[in-house]
Design an enzyme around this catalytic site. Structure first.
Site, PDB file in Angstrom:
ATOM      1  N   LYS A 116       0.843  -1.205   0.000  1.00 32.10           N
ATOM      2  CA  LYS A 116       0.000   0.000   0.000  1.00 32.10           C
ATOM      3  C   LYS A 116       0.880   1.258   0.000  1.00 32.10           C
ATOM      4  O   LYS A 116       2.083   1.177   0.291  1.00 32.10           O
ATOM      5  CB  LYS A 116      -0.911  -0.019   1.231  1.00 32.10           C
ATOM      6  CG  LYS A 116      -0.153  -0.048   2.545  1.00 32.10           C
ATOM      7  CD  LYS A 116      -1.046  -0.449   3.711  1.00 32.10           C
ATOM      8  CE  LYS A 116      -0.248  -0.471   5.003  1.00 32.10           C
ATOM      9  NZ  LYS A 116      -0.999  -1.050   6.113  1.00 32.10           N
ATOM     10  N   TYR A 151      15.247  29.750   8.842  1.00 34.75           N
ATOM     11  CA  TYR A 151      14.085  30.506   9.333  1.00 34.75           C
ATOM     12  C   TYR A 151      14.077  30.620  10.851  1.00 34.75           C
ATOM     13  O   TYR A 151      14.400  29.667  11.563  1.00 34.75           O
ATOM     14  CB  TYR A 151      12.794  29.821   8.881  1.00 34.75           C
ATOM     15  CG  TYR A 151      12.570  29.931   7.398  1.00 34.75           C
ATOM     16  CD1 TYR A 151      12.390  31.166   6.781  1.00 34.75           C
ATOM     17  CD2 TYR A 151      12.560  28.783   6.600  1.00 34.75           C
ATOM     18  CE1 TYR A 151      12.191  31.261   5.408  1.00 34.75           C
ATOM     19  CE2 TYR A 151      12.352  28.870   5.236  1.00 34.75           C
ATOM     20  CZ  TYR A 151      12.167  30.115   4.642  1.00 34.75           C
ATOM     21  OH  TYR A 151      11.975  30.202   3.292  1.00 34.75           O
ATOM     22  N   MET A 179      11.841  24.224   2.735  1.00 37.06           N
ATOM     23  CA  MET A 179      11.091  23.403   1.781  1.00 37.06           C
ATOM     24  C   MET A 179      11.991  22.649   0.813  1.00 37.06           C
ATOM     25  O   MET A 179      11.772  21.476   0.534  1.00 37.06           O
ATOM     26  CB  MET A 179      10.091  24.278   1.007  1.00 37.06           C
ATOM     27  CG  MET A 179       9.117  23.453   0.180  1.00 37.06           C
ATOM     28  SD  MET A 179       8.012  24.439  -0.841  1.00 37.06           S
ATOM     29  CE  MET A 179       7.033  25.290   0.387  1.00 37.06           C
TER      30      MET A 179
HETATM   31  C1  LIG Z   1      -0.173  -1.956   6.744  1.00 39.49           C
HETATM   32  C2  LIG Z   1      -0.687  -3.271   7.150  1.00 39.49           C
HETATM   33  C3  LIG Z   1       0.181  -4.362   7.313  1.00 39.49           C
HETATM   34  C4  LIG Z   1       1.689  -4.239   7.232  1.00 39.49           C
HETATM   35  O1  LIG Z   1       2.180  -3.684   8.428  1.00 39.49           O
HETATM   36  P1  LIG Z   1       3.755  -3.499   8.716  1.00 39.49           P
HETATM   37  O2  LIG Z   1       3.784  -3.038  10.121  1.00 39.49           O
HETATM   38  O3  LIG Z   1       4.240  -2.449   7.779  1.00 39.49           O
HETATM   39  O4  LIG Z   1       4.389  -4.809   8.503  1.00 39.49           O
HETATM   40  C5  LIG Z   1      -0.371  -5.589   7.585  1.00 39.49           C
HETATM   41  N1  LIG Z   1      -1.705  -5.740   7.706  1.00 39.49           N
HETATM   42  C6  LIG Z   1      -2.569  -4.714   7.570  1.00 39.49           C
HETATM   43  C7  LIG Z   1      -4.035  -4.958   7.722  1.00 39.49           C
HETATM   44  C8  LIG Z   1      -2.093  -3.447   7.315  1.00 39.49           C
HETATM   45  O5  LIG Z   1      -2.948  -2.430   7.199  1.00 39.49           O
END
Ligand SMILES: *Cc1c(COP(=O)(O)O)cnc(C)c1O
Length: 363
Positions: free
Chosen positions: A37, A260, A309
């Protein structure tokens, strides 16, 4: 140096990615759903998916149909699992393309059943169980009833069941309880054998706890080379190195402000290198004043003042650092979890926050 090199880039080591997958498999001793993801945690969704698909993983875990589409459109044939709830408008495409949703509500299940019926298919779905995450899934007490209801939906094949651990990297006692709860749920609804796929563990769960009755595990972070359990002996290889170059070097007199708010003021003549990277690239502004460092010519140099930035400043007094030198902001030498800690956040957020301006270079 090319004519117009990027100011900031991320080198992605694909063989390190493969090795980390091997380590995850070894540690888990079961099949893997690679979690990709958020653009494979900022590493580039299509590129990472192609490499992992060639290693015969069982599933990809994605957050939404947009990500599922990108993987499928890249020609990757590995099964795709949607880690969160789906909207009604998304479901026809999910059924048509044979992606695997997790089911958190009976209405959702009925809708998928209707859509599958209309297409004349039996859709494989997984049940989501909430053992304490509070984000989705059925709570344990509902399950026996839910299972009965689902049994009346002939176009759904409940081939899997999954849950998610909320604290596997911070609370051992609670995690043991939640794992026990999940195993009890499995047994209360007919035993693990009833489901082709049983899954629970993220990276921390996988490294810190056994699989119990599960036969599938869902690592994300560890594939990208970072252990969520800092003391754990697993050897992971760094995958992303965030790099930039020195654009300018000047010597500022004592009493001169840097960046800054003049949060830093020199106390002596200081050789200051300006680096071509900033929070617009995803390097966190919150490290400012917290001892963050940059790695140049084999050693660390402290950041001065606030991250801006597009640029940040480093004290390179008493060094032979020159304009044009390569700079590592994190990678092999300064691990991303160190940067995350100094920014008051977690490695997941830093990696997924590296912006599109940063060119990804694969090797
Ligand atoms: C993001 C996620 C993972 C992976 O988690 P990590 O801590 O990055 O290994 C596994 N299961 C679900 C449901 C997630 O949302």
């Amino acid at each position: 140096m090319p004519i117009s090199p990027p100011r900031a880039w991320a080198e992605i080591d694909l063989s390190a990615l493969r090795e980390n997958l091997r380590s995850a498999r070894e540690a888990a001793g079961c099949e893997v759903m690679a979690v990709v993801k958020a653009g494979a945690y900022g590493h580039g969704l299509e590129e990472i998916a192609k490499v992992l698909a060639s290693e015969q993983i069982a599933f990809f875990g994605v957050a939404n149909v947009g990500e599922a589409r990108r993987i499928a459109d890249a020609g990757v044939e590995t099964r795709i699992y949607l880690l969160g709830a789906t909207w009604a408008e998304e479901r026809p495409e999910i059924v048509a393309r044979g992606w695997t949703p997790c089911i958190s509500a009976l209405d959702e299940a009925r809708h998928f059943n209707d859509l599958a019926f209309m297409r004349g298919v039996r859709l494989k779905v997984h049940l989501s169980v909430d053992i304490g995450m509070g984000r989705g899934g059925f709570v344990a007490d509902q399950l026996p009833e839910v299972i009965d209801e689902l049994g009346g939906l002939p176009n759904l094949d409940i081939e899997g069941i999954g849950a998610h651990l909320p604290s596997a990297d911070e609370n051992e006692a609670q995690t043991h309880e939640q794992i026990a709860k999940y195993m009890a749920v499995l047994h209360s609804i007919g035993g693990p054998e009833r489901f082709r796929w049983r899954h629970l563990c993220n990276s921390a769960g996988l490294l810190g706890y056994g699989q119990g009755d599960c036969n599938l595990t869902r690592p994300g972070l560890m594939l990208y080379g970072i252990s969520p359990l800092p003391g754990h002996p697993v050897q992971l290889k760094n995958v992303m190195s965030l790099k930039s170059r020195v654009t300018l070097i000047r010597t500022l007199p004592a009493g001169h402000g840097v960046s800054y708010g003049s949060a830093f003021v020199t106390t002596k003549p200081t050789r200051v290198a300006t680096i071509g990277i900033g929070y617009g690239d995803g390097y966190p502004r919150h490290v400012s004043g917290n001892g963050a460092e940059a790695f140049i010519r084999g050693r660390r140099f402290p950041l001065l003042g606030r991250v801006t930035m597009d640029q940040l400043m480093v004290d390179v007094s008493d060094s032979d650092v020159e304009e044009g030198d390569e700079v590592e902001m994190f990678g092999e030498n300064i691990r991303v979890d160190e940067v995350a800690a100094k920014a008051g956040t977690i490695a997941w957020e830093i990696l997924t926050g590296i912006t599109p301006r940063v060119v990804r270079v694969y090797a």
